[in-house]
Design a protein around this motif. Structure first.
Motif, PDB file in Angstrom:
ATOM      1  N   PRO A 188       0.818  -1.214   0.000  1.00 58.66           N
ATOM      2  CA  PRO A 188       0.000   0.000   0.000  1.00 58.66           C
ATOM      3  C   PRO A 188       0.857   1.272   0.000  1.00 58.66           C
ATOM      4  N   GLY A 189       0.373   2.266  -0.714  1.00 55.29           N
ATOM      5  CA  GLY A 189       1.022   3.574  -0.697  1.00 55.29           C
ATOM      6  C   GLY A 189       2.192   3.729  -1.642  1.00 55.29           C
ATOM      7  N   MET A 190       2.557   2.644  -2.343  1.00 53.14           N
ATOM      8  CA  MET A 190       3.713   2.724  -3.231  1.00 53.14           C
ATOM      9  C   MET A 190       3.351   3.279  -4.605  1.00 53.14           C
ATOM     10  N   VAL A 191       4.378   3.774  -5.302  1.00 54.42           N
ATOM     11  CA  VAL A 191       4.264   4.063  -6.727  1.00 54.42           C
ATOM     12  C   VAL A 191       4.992   2.947  -7.467  1.00 54.42           C
TER      13      VAL A 191
ATOM     14  N   THR B  55      -8.410  -6.955   4.706  1.00 58.33           N
ATOM     15  CA  THR B  55      -8.215  -7.982   3.667  1.00 58.33           C
ATOM     16  C   THR B  55      -6.816  -7.830   3.046  1.00 58.33           C
ATOM     17  N   THR B  56      -6.441  -6.587   2.789  1.00 58.54           N
ATOM     18  CA  THR B  56      -5.120  -6.296   2.205  1.00 58.54           C
ATOM     19  C   THR B  56      -4.012  -6.734   3.156  1.00 58.54           C
ATOM     20  N   PHE B  57      -4.158  -6.338   4.427  1.00 55.79           N
ATOM     21  CA  PHE B  57      -3.101  -6.615   5.397  1.00 55.79           C
ATOM     22  C   PHE B  57      -2.945  -8.124   5.613  1.00 55.79           C
TER      23      PHE B  57
ATOM     24  N   ALA C 268       8.624  -5.407  14.183  1.00 56.32           N
ATOM     25  CA  ALA C 268       8.305  -4.011  14.499  1.00 56.32           C
ATOM     26  C   ALA C 268       8.031  -3.225  13.213  1.00 56.32           C
ATOM     27  N   ASP C 269       8.713  -3.612  12.124  1.00 56.85           N
ATOM     28  CA  ASP C 269       8.489  -2.939  10.840  1.00 56.85           C
ATOM     29  C   ASP C 269       7.057  -3.125  10.357  1.00 56.85           C
TER      30      ASP C 269
ATOM     31  N   ALA D  36       4.602  -0.193   9.383  1.00 61.71           N
ATOM     32  CA  ALA D  36       3.981  -0.145   8.055  1.00 61.71           C
ATOM     33  C   ALA D  36       2.459  -0.036   8.189  1.00 61.71           C
ATOM     34  N   LEU D  37       1.896  -0.859   9.082  1.00 61.24           N
ATOM     35  CA  LEU D  37       0.443  -0.828   9.289  1.00 61.24           C
ATOM     36  C   LEU D  37      -0.035   0.560   9.683  1.00 61.24           C
ATOM     37  N   ASP D  38       0.728   1.186  10.577  1.00 64.25           N
ATOM     38  CA  ASP D  38       0.402   2.546  11.015  1.00 64.25           C
ATOM     39  C   ASP D  38       0.257   3.478   9.824  1.00 64.25           C
TER      40      ASP D  38
END
Ligand code: SF4
Lengths: 467, 200
Positions: free
Chosen positions: A120-123, A238-240, A253-254, A258-260
């Motif tokens: 998520p959030g990537m280009v 669903t994505t996570f 921890a990453d 990332a979830l945050d």
């Protein structure tokens, strides 16, 4: 304060430099490369003495023109040269390659999500128009040409005009026999092949939220068939759940970090889109195409339309040409159209759920005598998983050929070509003239309809088989 | 990329909408690794029909293509722009273009001029009845003109593309001039974002 859309958030987060006029220079998080659209880009780099800026953000695979029968050598010397060029270029520039025959190989848009690389959030960019597939994970992902492939290799950035946004909301719950493929064919039939031009489409609504990741990928995949610059779906649980534990997904921890970040991505309440379209999922049916572009589709219960009944001269002309090419008459019931072949596969419908949906229809049945049926998994991993579930047996017992991963008959660059006049029910994304072979006629369908059609010998829905 | 200020010449009228790049250059041509030599593949399936407009000798030497809406939809293959370029086309006039195709054209110096649909219909008809009709697509002033028709209309072209076309400038050099901004961006990317390693 007005909120921001998912697309705007990702865009703003990736601006490296504001351009003059309407375009910005964006950072590219992941660049996917395949054999067909990259050789001239690598040549360009060599000519200019440039290097690949971020080999670690670049992934290559061979998918478009490779054979899907692995013990067969690449018969076509021109294709063989192109595949060799990819191998040599990846070695020279230090790029990770999943070559033909490798357990990690597959269609570029199937392996990105499968590896957990598409997040998520990537280009994400790739020299391929169906890069929009990755938008299912809440990314801004789009296809580029070879000049831009070279540009991204050299700079890890890309310049693009600021986007307009479009919300496509599918409300309610879709009927049980309506798949993700039918949803997107329904959307394209509604807005047309140029209906999304200049826009990033965000798919929303209960029917979208209810889809699995595989289904969301099918929907986003075909955004380009409506002309959209990209298609995307906001990340959710669903994505996570899909991402967690995949090889390149963050862990420990990453993962929490990332979830945050990912949880902040969905479109804010009250954010405005430039255009909005609402569709009631209950009105959707299994769709099949009758023409030579993906918008020329009707419900399987329908009939080939009369070109004269369409709005506008260009639409009538194009429908008339399409019917001549497809050798169809207005008024013919879609179910009365007999087919010569069935192709199950592609970056649209070559994932495990697609194979399961088709196998569910085929269990205990056999394809119509004389009909050619091909099942081509989207990746070698999908193939292995399907075999572990025994799906290969179901397909083989039903009379399907069971192949290795590749684009195959989606575009007929390898040996999997339809003959002139051959009529194919295909789970791929394009029914353009000659797409599956010169003179070949394509009807786009969902995996379940493809399977039912293989058994019936004519376009059919699974429920028809029981009748 | 070749610099282009203005394209003047006669035109080929392709009165079809939603022309996809699979038609402009069939996938068989995509197996090649070369950058040139795609002209022979241009519209090759349609060109098998002797009545197809590309076979009409009166339009030989056309440098401008006029086509219906949504030209260049479908596959991202830049080979479509290369094939048009190789056959001598320097500009395309249409009511609308597919996004990726437009980017590809501008990257190789092929000018895309978007005009209102009725204007394109008028130009298509005028060129069909008079193949020698001269048109001009001017990048500097962003205008399409047909003097014999007393026709002039401006078309949209973003400033970055316009200046690149005029200068024939390499976009990579331009972007690399932002090296510090790119490096600064890279320094602030989240460390957990995925990275690949080449196979040992
Ligand atoms: S499966 Fe078809 S549409 Fe998908 S990447 Fe391959 S050729 Fe393109």
């Amino acid at each position: 304060m007005t909120g921001r859309t998912l697309a705007q958030k990702i865009w703003n987060e990736h601006v490296v430099a504001r351009g003059d006029g309407e375009s910005d220079l964006l950072y590219v998080d992941l660049h996917l490369v395949h054999e067909v659209t990259s050789p001239q880009a690598f040549d360009g780099l060599r000519l200019a003495g440039r290097r690949v800026r971020r080999p670690d953000l670049t992934l290559a695979t061979a998918d478009h023109n490779i054979p899907t029968v692995l013990d067969r050598p690449v018969a076509d010397p021109v294709s063989a040269r192109q595949i060799d060029a990819l191998t040599a270029n990846c070695a020279e520039f230090g790029i990770r390659l999943y070559p033909m025959g490798d357990a990690g190989q597959g269609i570029v848009h199937v392996i990105g999500p499968q590896l957990g690389l598409s997040q998520p959030g990537m280009v994400i960019v790739c020299g391929d128009s169906h890069t929009s597939t990755h938008g299912a994970l809440g990314t801004f992902a789009f296809g580029i040409g070879t000049s831009d492939v070279e540009h991204v290799l050299a700079t890890q950035t890309i310049s693009r005009a600021r986007p307009r946004t479009m919300a496509v909301t599918i409300d309610g719950r879709a009927p049980v026999d309506v798949s993700a493929k039918d949803i997107i064919l329904g959307v394209i039939a509604r807005i047309g092949v140029g209906g999304g031009t200049g826009h990033i489409v965000e798919y929303r609504g209960a029917a979208i939220r209810a889809l699995s990741m595989e289904g969301r990928m099918t929907v986003c995949n075909m955004s380009i068939e409506a002309g959209a610059r990209a298609g995307m779906i906001a990340p959710d649980d669903t994505t996570f759940a899909y991402l967690e534990g995949r090889p390149h997904a963050p862990s420990g921890a990453d993962w929490e970090r990332a979830l945050d970040q990912w949880r902040g991505l969905p479109t804010d309440p009250g954010a405005a889109f430039d255009r909005e379209l609402r569709i009631d999922a209950r009105e959707l049916r299994p769709f099949v195409t009758w023409g030579t572009n993906p918008a020329q589709a009707v419900a399987i219960d329908g009939a080939v339309p009369d070109p004269e009944s369409l709005d506008g001269q260009p639409a009538r002309d194009s429908a008339r040409r399409a019917l001549a090419y497809m050798d169809l008459r207005p008024g013919t019931a879609m179910r009365d159209i007999t087919v010569d072949s069935v192709f199950l596969g592609s970056c649209t419908n070559g994932r495990i759920e697609d194979l399961r949906a088709a196998a569910d229809v085929l269990r205990g049945k056999h394809v119509r005598t004389g009909l050619r049926a091909l099942a081509v998994p989207g990746s070698m991993q999908v193939k292995a998983l399907a075999e572990a579930e025994g799906l290969d047996r179901v397909f083989r017992d039903a009379g399907f050929e069971w192949r290795s991963a590749g684009c195959s008959m989606c575009l007929g660059m390898n040996d999997d070509v339809a003959a002139p006049g051959e009529r194919v029910a295909s789970t791929s994304n394009r029914n353009f003239e000659g797409r599956q072979g010169p003179g070949a006629r394509t009807h786009l369908v969902s995996p379940a309809v493809a399977a039912a059609t293989a058994v019936a010998g004519h376009l059919a829905a699974p429920a028809d088989l029981a009748r | 990329m070749r610099a282009v200020e203005r394209v003047t010449g006669h035109a080929l009228p392709l009165d079809r909408r939603d022309v996809d790049t699979d038609q402009i250059i069939p996938s068989d041509w995509l197996k090649r690794v070369e950058r040139t030599g795609y002209g022979a593949g241009l519209f090759s399936a349609w060109a098998a029909d002797p009545a197809f407009v590309l076979n009409d000798r009166r339009f030989d030497g056309a440098s401008i293509l006029i086509a219906g809406a949504n030209f260049g939809c479908g596959s991202s293959r830049e080979h479509a722009a290369w094939a048009l370029e190789d056959r001598g086309f320097r500009a395309i006039v249409a009511p609308s273009f597919a996004d990726i195709f437009r980017s590809n054209c501008l990257a190789v110096g092929l000018v895309t001029a978007e005009l209102p649909e009725p204007d394109v219909a008028r130009l298509l008809a005028a060129v069909a009845s008079n193949p020698a009709l001269e048109l001009s697509v001017d990048v500097e002033s962003r205008t399409v003109t047909a003097p014999a028709l007393r026709y002039a209309r401006s078309f949209p072209l973003d400033e970055a593309s316009r200046s690149r076309l005029l200068a024939g400038r390499d976009e990579i050099d331009q972007s690399l001039a932002h090296e510090r901004a790119i490096a600064a961006y890279e320094a602030r990317r989240a460390s957990w974002m995925p990275r690949l390693r080449p196979r040992a």
